[in-house]
Design a protein around this motif. Structure first.
Motif, mmCIF file in Angstrom:
data_model
loop_
_atom_site.group_PDB
_atom_site.id
_atom_site.type_symbol
_atom_site.label_atom_id
_atom_site.label_comp_id
_atom_site.label_asym_id
_atom_site.label_seq_id
_atom_site.Cartn_x
_atom_site.Cartn_y
_atom_site.Cartn_z
ATOM 1 N N LYS A 1 0.805 -1.455 -0.073
ATOM 2 C CA LYS A 1 0.013 -0.024 0.010
ATOM 3 C C LYS A 1 0.719 1.386 -0.163
ATOM 4 O O LYS A 1 0.778 2.265 -0.680
ATOM 5 C CB LYS A 1 -1.039 -0.004 1.171
ATOM 6 N N LEU A 2 1.766 1.016 0.979
ATOM 7 C CA LEU A 2 2.682 2.284 0.968
ATOM 8 C C LEU A 2 3.519 2.692 -0.153
ATOM 9 O O LEU A 2 3.616 3.811 -0.877
ATOM 10 C CB LEU A 2 3.915 1.966 2.002
ATOM 11 N N ARG A 3 3.938 1.477 -0.878
ATOM 12 C CA ARG A 3 4.713 1.843 -2.336
ATOM 13 C C ARG A 3 3.944 2.410 -3.303
ATOM 14 O O ARG A 3 4.230 3.197 -3.918
ATOM 15 C CB ARG A 3 5.218 0.530 -2.651
ATOM 16 N N ARG A 4 2.420 1.781 -3.387
ATOM 17 C CA ARG A 4 1.467 2.370 -4.337
ATOM 18 C C ARG A 4 1.343 3.811 -4.072
ATOM 19 O O ARG A 4 1.034 4.583 -4.994
ATOM 20 C CB ARG A 4 0.201 1.584 -4.222
ATOM 21 N N GLU A 5 1.137 4.127 -2.740
ATOM 22 C CA GLU A 5 0.868 5.437 -2.366
ATOM 23 C C GLU A 5 2.093 6.481 -2.972
ATOM 24 O O GLU A 5 1.651 7.398 -3.267
ATOM 25 C CB GLU A 5 0.683 5.572 -0.837
ATOM 26 N N LYS A 6 3.136 5.898 -2.721
ATOM 27 C CA LYS A 6 4.439 6.615 -2.894
ATOM 28 C C LYS A 6 4.481 6.924 -4.323
ATOM 29 O O LYS A 6 4.773 7.870 -4.906
ATOM 30 C CB LYS A 6 5.681 5.806 -2.606
ATOM 31 N N GLU A 7 3.927 5.835 -5.268
ATOM 32 C CA GLU A 7 4.224 5.793 -6.896
ATOM 33 C C GLU A 7 3.226 7.040 -7.346
ATOM 34 O O GLU A 7 3.511 7.798 -8.249
ATOM 35 C CB GLU A 7 3.651 4.433 -7.387
ATOM 36 N N GLU A 8 2.006 6.857 -6.436
ATOM 37 C CA GLU A 8 0.974 7.922 -6.970
ATOM 38 C C GLU A 8 1.542 8.952 -6.731
ATOM 39 O O GLU A 8 1.177 10.056 -7.294
ATOM 40 C CB GLU A 8 -0.521 7.432 -6.088
ATOM 41 N N GLU A 9 2.066 9.119 -5.397
ATOM 42 C CA GLU A 9 2.501 10.527 -5.235
ATOM 43 C C GLU A 9 3.601 11.028 -6.219
ATOM 44 O O GLU A 9 3.294 12.079 -6.369
ATOM 45 C CB GLU A 9 3.092 10.245 -3.903
ATOM 46 N N THR A 10 4.529 10.207 -6.646
ATOM 47 C CA THR A 10 5.403 10.738 -7.535
ATOM 48 C C THR A 10 4.868 10.931 -8.864
ATOM 49 O O THR A 10 5.115 11.969 -9.525
ATOM 50 C CB THR A 10 6.410 9.403 -7.973
ATOM 51 N N LYS A 11 3.762 10.293 -9.223
ATOM 52 C CA LYS A 11 3.025 10.474 -10.458
ATOM 53 C C LYS A 11 2.375 12.028 -10.244
ATOM 54 O O LYS A 11 2.597 12.756 -11.125
ATOM 55 C CB LYS A 11 2.095 9.336 -10.475
ATOM 56 N N ALA A 12 1.803 12.028 -9.149
ATOM 57 C CA ALA A 12 0.815 13.316 -8.898
ATOM 58 C C ALA A 12 2.099 14.361 -8.793
ATOM 59 O O ALA A 12 1.859 15.471 -9.590
ATOM 60 C CB ALA A 12 0.367 13.318 -7.596
#
Ligand SMILES: Nc1ncnc2c1ncn2[C@@H]1O[C@H](COP(=O)(O)OP(=O)(O)OP(=O)(O)O)[C@@H](O)[C@H]1O
Length: 592
Positions: A49-60
């Motif tokens: 979850k944490l990784r996905r959130e991080k990815e999303e954050e980078t994407k954003a």
């Protein structure tokens, strides 16, 4: 109840207890391990979850950055647009200013023009009718003088052509005329699906003036190249048989004046040689070619001479597969016999055909009867290009024997006049000084043939007048008119021939290339001219290189399908024009 509990029992009990404890411990360990596994799973889930959130954050963050960039670009584009709009606004205001000025100017000009029109119409209204009449007279006079100038121009062109012909004669050049035939049904062929570029039936050879041929050389992907060829006379597709003969006719007068003459049709197969020399069926007068017309003209000229002053004989030969055949040869029963003949070189260096048959003739129709009687013997073969292709070179010879004292006198005058002209040419006969002094100074045929006493000197130049005419032999003489319909040069692939016809084609092409080699050697004035490389050139040696007047009639097809062959023929004609032969000489051959 027994009080004796032995040690073994106690020990076993303890073991049992311990075992129980161990089992429960083990169960506990199992439980804890299960819990641990569950916790691991949860941890992994949380980490994912944490990784996905991080990815999303980078994407954003990236999106945010992109947005920032495009915002920047849009801002700068907007700024640019704004400045352009400003500039356009500026331009528009300037244009508007110009337009306003222009409109004002236009208004002023139209006002001016209107005033002028009003003034002109009032002036016209004020004119009397006879003024208009005088104006009309003036216009008519101008038109008349324009027509006169045009006529003068035509006469001048004619005179230039005559002068050119005289020059050609003096230099001993071969005359070359060219005839471009019309587009005919066999020019239209089904194009191959693979071929690209210009259509085969497209017209690419044009007679652009009465002395120039233009060829449009078209190739796919290359700009059209125009090639021009100049000859003494060029006939287009619309020119009739009569028009073609008119240009050849003066040579027949020369024949009776004592010159040998040869007219030879050259061209690719199907280009119109036989049509030009013999004519086409049905052989009405308009369709007659040079041979029948020349025979008629010859007998017309003879009819103007004293009776029985000239006799005419005809011979007909063909050169087929490099052999000479006498088409008039007959046995006592008038049946065709072996007609093969040899060519020999006489002691005077001229070529002669041994045992050739000569038929005496006394009219043009007799000449044509003799020729038509043997033409069916001429070798022919259908090819892919031409269904009635001649496979041999045809040579019709009219031999004229003259014993007319008139003709002799004429010949003598001609000879001396020619010598005078030759001498004065060497002196400056064509010099601008001479021509300026008397621009109309040119020798007409009357002057040329006039006796010395009646021949006034037209040239006010300071060169000495021609010396008294030398006298020549009074012996009767013979002249020859050779009319040659050559077989057509052709590309073996295009004509689709095989077997015996292939051998014929190869012989035709070899003899024509021998003819070209002879012209090349003469044009370059090489010491050796290879006349004997082929029977055709050996036979025509006197006409090509000797002192006869030779006219080559180039026949050319007009379409893209035959462009290579047409260019080859035009090149041949150009080469022929470069030949400077001996100056034509009057014949003094004694009658046998
Ligand atoms: N100027 C022209 N006007 C009308 N028809 C013509 C003209 N020239 C040629 N033709 C026609 O084209 C066809 C081929 O002409 P011709 O037989 O004279 O060709 P050729 O050059 O003699 O060919 P080959 O060398 O194969 O004998 C004939 O049907 C002829 O009538």
């Amino acid at each position: 109840m027994p009080l004796f509990i032995n040690r073994d029992q106690i020990f076993a009990h303890q073991v049992h207890l311990l075992e129980h404890k161990l089992r429960s411990k083990e169960e506990r360990i199992l439980e804890l391990e299960t819990e641990n596994a569950i916790l691991h799973l949860r941890l992994a889930e949380c980490l994912g979850k944490l990784r996905r959130e991080k990815e999303e954050e980078t994407k954003a963050q990236k999106n945010h950055q992109n947005q920032k960039n495009s915002q920047k670009i849009t801002q700068s584009a907007l700024a640019k647009l704004l400045s352009e709009v400003q500039a356009v606004k500026q331009d528009l205001s300037e244009v508007f200013g110009v337009y306003v000025n222009f409109a004002t100017e236009l208004q002023e000009k139209s006002k001016e023009l209107q005033e002028k029109v009003e003034h002109a119409s009032s002036v016209l209204k004020g004119h009397r009718g006879d003024d208009v009449q005088s104006l009309q007279d003036h216009v008519a006079a101008l038109e008349c003088s324009l027509e006169e100038e045009k006529q003068k121009c035509r006469e001048e062109r004619q005179r230039r052509r005559e002068l050119h012909n005289t020059l050609v004669e003096l230099r001993g050049n071969i005359r070359v005329h060219c005839r471009v035939r019309p587009v005919l049904h066999f020019d239209h062929v089904q194009p191959s699906t693979l071929t690209t570029g210009p259509a085969l039936s497209e017209e690419v050879v044009y007679a652009v003036s009465d002395d120039t041929v233009l060829v449009n050389c078209m190739k796919t992907g290359i700009p059209v190249q125009n090639k021009m060829f100049e000859f003494e006379r060029v006939h287009g597709p619309e020119d009739s048989q009569d028009a073609v003969f008119e240009e050849v006719k003066p040579l027949l007068t020369s024949l009776l004046d004592g010159y040998n003459v040869c007219i030879m049709a050259y061209g690719q197969t199907g280009s119109g040689k036989t049509h030009t020399m013999m004519g086409s069926q049905p052989m009405k007068e308009a369709q007659q070619g040079i041979i029948p017309k020349a025979a008629a003209e010859l007998f017309r000229l003879i009819s103007e001479k004293p009776a029985e002053s000239h006799t005419v004989e005809v011979s007909v030969m063909e050169v087929y597969n490099n052999e000479v055949f006498d088409l008039l040869a007959r046995d006592e029963d008038r049946n065709s016999v072996d007609q093969r003949r040899d060519i020999i070189t006489t002691s005077t260096g001229t070529s002669q055909v041994t045992a050739l048959t000569y038929e005496p003739v006394s009219s043009a129709s007799e000449v044509m009867q003799v020729i038509s009687g043997v033409l069916k013997l001429r070798a022919r073969c259908p090819t892919l290009v031409h269904t009635d292709s001649s496979r041999s070179h045809l040579i019709v010879t009219l031999t004229i024997s003259s014993n007319s004292p008139n003709a002799l006198a004429l010949a003598r005058r001609l000879q001396s006049a020619k010598k005078d002209m030759q001498r004065s040419t060497q002196r400056e006969w064509w010099s601008p000084r001479c021509r300026r002094a008397n621009p109309s100074a040119r020798l007409s045929s009357d002057e040329l043939f006039a006796s010395p006493a009646s021949s006034p000197c037209h040239s006010p130049c300071h060169s000495p007048c021609p010396s008294p005419r030398p006298s020549i032999s009074q012996a009767p003489f013979k002249t020859k008119l050779q009319l040659v319909d050559l077989a057509g040069s052709e590309c073996v692939g295009m004509s689709g021939v095989s077997g015996a016809a292939l051998w014929e084609t190869s012989c035709i092409n070899r003899s024509l290339s021998a003819l070209s080699d002879v012209l090349g050697a003469l044009a370059e004035q090489r010491p050796h001219v290879p006349y004997r490389n082929s029977k055709l050139t050996h036979l025509l040696q006197d006409a090509i290189g000797g002192d006869a007047k030779l006219l080559v009639m180039l026949c050319v097809s007009p379409t893209q399908r035959f462009i290579t062959e047409s260019l080859q023929s035009l090149g041949f004609g150009t080469r022929a024009r470069q030949v400077q032969k001996e100056m034509p000489k009057r014949k003094k051959t004694p009658l046998k």
